[in-house]
Every structure is written in C-alpha cells, then in structure tokens.
Design a protein around this motif. Structure first.
Motif, PDB file in Angstrom:
ATOM      1  N   ARG A 137       0.833  -1.207   0.000  1.00 32.37           N
ATOM      2  CA  ARG A 137       0.000   0.000   0.000  1.00 32.37           C
ATOM      3  C   ARG A 137       0.868   1.258   0.000  1.00 32.37           C
ATOM      4  N   LEU A 138       1.896   1.253   0.816  1.00 32.29           N
ATOM      5  CA  LEU A 138       2.781   2.419   0.886  1.00 32.29           C
ATOM      6  C   LEU A 138       3.537   2.642  -0.422  1.00 32.29           C
ATOM      7  N   ASP A 202      -3.542   6.945  -8.713  1.00 40.40           N
ATOM      8  CA  ASP A 202      -3.842   7.891  -7.634  1.00 40.40           C
ATOM      9  C   ASP A 202      -5.119   7.473  -6.906  1.00 40.40           C
ATOM     10  N   ALA A 205      -4.336   4.429  -4.829  1.00 40.20           N
ATOM     11  CA  ALA A 205      -3.566   4.796  -3.638  1.00 40.20           C
ATOM     12  C   ALA A 205      -4.467   5.403  -2.570  1.00 40.20           C
ATOM     13  N   GLU A 206      -5.422   6.226  -2.995  1.00 42.49           N
ATOM     14  CA  GLU A 206      -6.324   6.857  -2.048  1.00 42.49           C
ATOM     15  C   GLU A 206      -7.249   5.831  -1.395  1.00 42.49           C
ATOM     16  N   SER A 208      -6.680   2.645  -0.979  1.00 44.55           N
ATOM     17  CA  SER A 208      -5.963   1.645  -0.194  1.00 44.55           C
ATOM     18  C   SER A 208      -5.073   2.263   0.880  1.00 44.55           C
ATOM     19  N   LYS A 209      -5.232   3.562   1.106  1.00 47.76           N
ATOM     20  CA  LYS A 209      -4.390   4.256   2.083  1.00 47.76           C
ATOM     21  C   LYS A 209      -4.572   3.640   3.472  1.00 47.76           C
ATOM     22  N   THR A 212      -4.981   6.131   9.615  1.00 44.72           N
ATOM     23  CA  THR A 212      -4.153   6.778  10.641  1.00 44.72           C
ATOM     24  C   THR A 212      -5.043   7.221  11.780  1.00 44.72           C
TER      25      THR A 212
END
Length: 214
Positions: A137-138, A202, A205-206, A208-209, A212
């Motif tokens: 993911r990162l 993009d 990525a969003e 699968s972020k 936090t």
C-alpha cells in the motif's frame, strides 16, 4: 488527414499497452523478490540483491533490449521482438521497483515484525501477512511513477520493428512527409495513456491508504 493519422497510430496503442502489461508485472514480481532478499536475506544474499540493482540501474534499457534480442535470443532462447522488448524493459524496471518496494518494506517499521512474532507468527508468516500488505500500500504512490516510465519506455521496442505507437508514427512521417503531425499525434496518445494511468493509480492509492489515528 488528421483523422487518418490518429486512426493509423492508434492501431499501435494496443501493442504499446500490451508491452507495458507484460513488462510492468514482470518487473514487479522480480523487484518484489529482490526487495525481500535485500531486506530480509542474509549478508551474502543482500549484497547480491544490491549488486543486481546497481548493475541494472546503470544500464540503458535499449542496451539490454539489444543484448536480449540479438545475443541471447536464438542461441539460448527463441524470443520474438515483442517478447524480447517486453522482458528487457521488465528486467530493467525490476531494479527500480526493487528500490521502491525496499523503501516501503523499511517504512513499515521493525515494531510490526516484533509484534507479529510476539503473537506466535514465524518470520515468513510475519512478512507475508503483516509486513507485505502494508508495504504494498505504501509503495503505490512512488510505484505509479515507475508505471509511467515503463509505459513511455515501451516506445523503445520500435528499434526491433515492433509496430507500436512510435513505430507507426515513424512510418507515417516517412510516407507522408508530415513529421510534426505524425509525432505530435503520437505524443498526444502517450500523454493520454500516461495521464489515465496516473489518475487510476492515484485513485487506487487513495482507496488503499493505511488508516491513521490522530
């Protein structure tokens, strides 16, 4: 005339996409393996992975493409220009993807491994179920840049006569004496492909972020 230019060059888009869809996953598989060896292998294995990355990142993709097709293909293996070009781009990309994935693996942090081992997982299980899912993911944001590079580097297979976008633009330029129109059309198609690829990654990525907590 413009519509005929676009139509003819667009016929090479499928080949450009096909080269990318072979090279990118092939490079990802090799890069992931080398990143794991570099991060979790012993001293000798880690040194070998580092040397692999150093050598491949220092070789222009076109040189490896010629080596794979003109030297290895035929004497060692029988590869068509399409497969020789796709695999050579994948091999070069694997070194860059290795560094991206290695950075992502290290970004997860040693505490995750310690916690997984404390729960009774062995080393392999900890990497597979805890470290790797987070690292992948990162890695998506920097990996999207490599995806764009491989897509653009797919134009190099024109040197072997593969009729992708650039090769078709070159043929049109030679037959119509309209190089600006031919290569300009090719540039716009490449831009559209890269733009669509970046936007899709993009979005991925969003979605699968990693969550936090503030």
């Amino acid at each position: 005339m413009l519509s005929s230019f676009v139509s003819y060059i667009l016929q090479g888009t499928a080949i450009t996409v096909a080269v990318t869809l072979v090279a990118l996953p092939f490079g990802l598989a090799m890069g992931l393996l080398m990143a794991l060896l570099r991060t979790y292998g012993g001293k000798v294995v880690s040194w070998f992975a580092a040397l692999y990355s150093l050598l491949l990142r220092g070789v222009p993709p076109i040189v490896l493409l010629f080596i794979l097709y003109f030297i290895l293909s035929g004497d060692w293996i029988n590869l068509t220009p399409f497969w020789a070009g796709s695999f050579s781009l994948g091999i070069v990309s694997s070194a860059y993807q290795m560094e991206i994935l290695r950075g992502a693996l290290q970004a997860v942090g040693g505490g995750q491994m310690t916690a997984a081992r404390a729960l009774g997982m062995n080393r392999l299980q900890s990497i597979r179920y805890i470290i790797l899912p987070q690292a992948l993911r990162l890695a998506i944001p920097p990996w999207s840049n490599e995806a764009s590079i491989v897509l653009k580097d797919s134009s190099l297979v024109y040197a072997l006569g593969v009729p992708e976008i650039l090769r078709r633009a070159q043929q049109l330029s030679a037959t119509t004496q309209q190089p600006f129109l031919a290569y300009g059309t090719a540039a716009l198609i490449y831009f559209a492909l890269v733009f669509a690829t970046n936007r899709a990654l993009d979005y991925l990525a969003e979605r699968s972020k990693l969550p936090t907590h503030s």
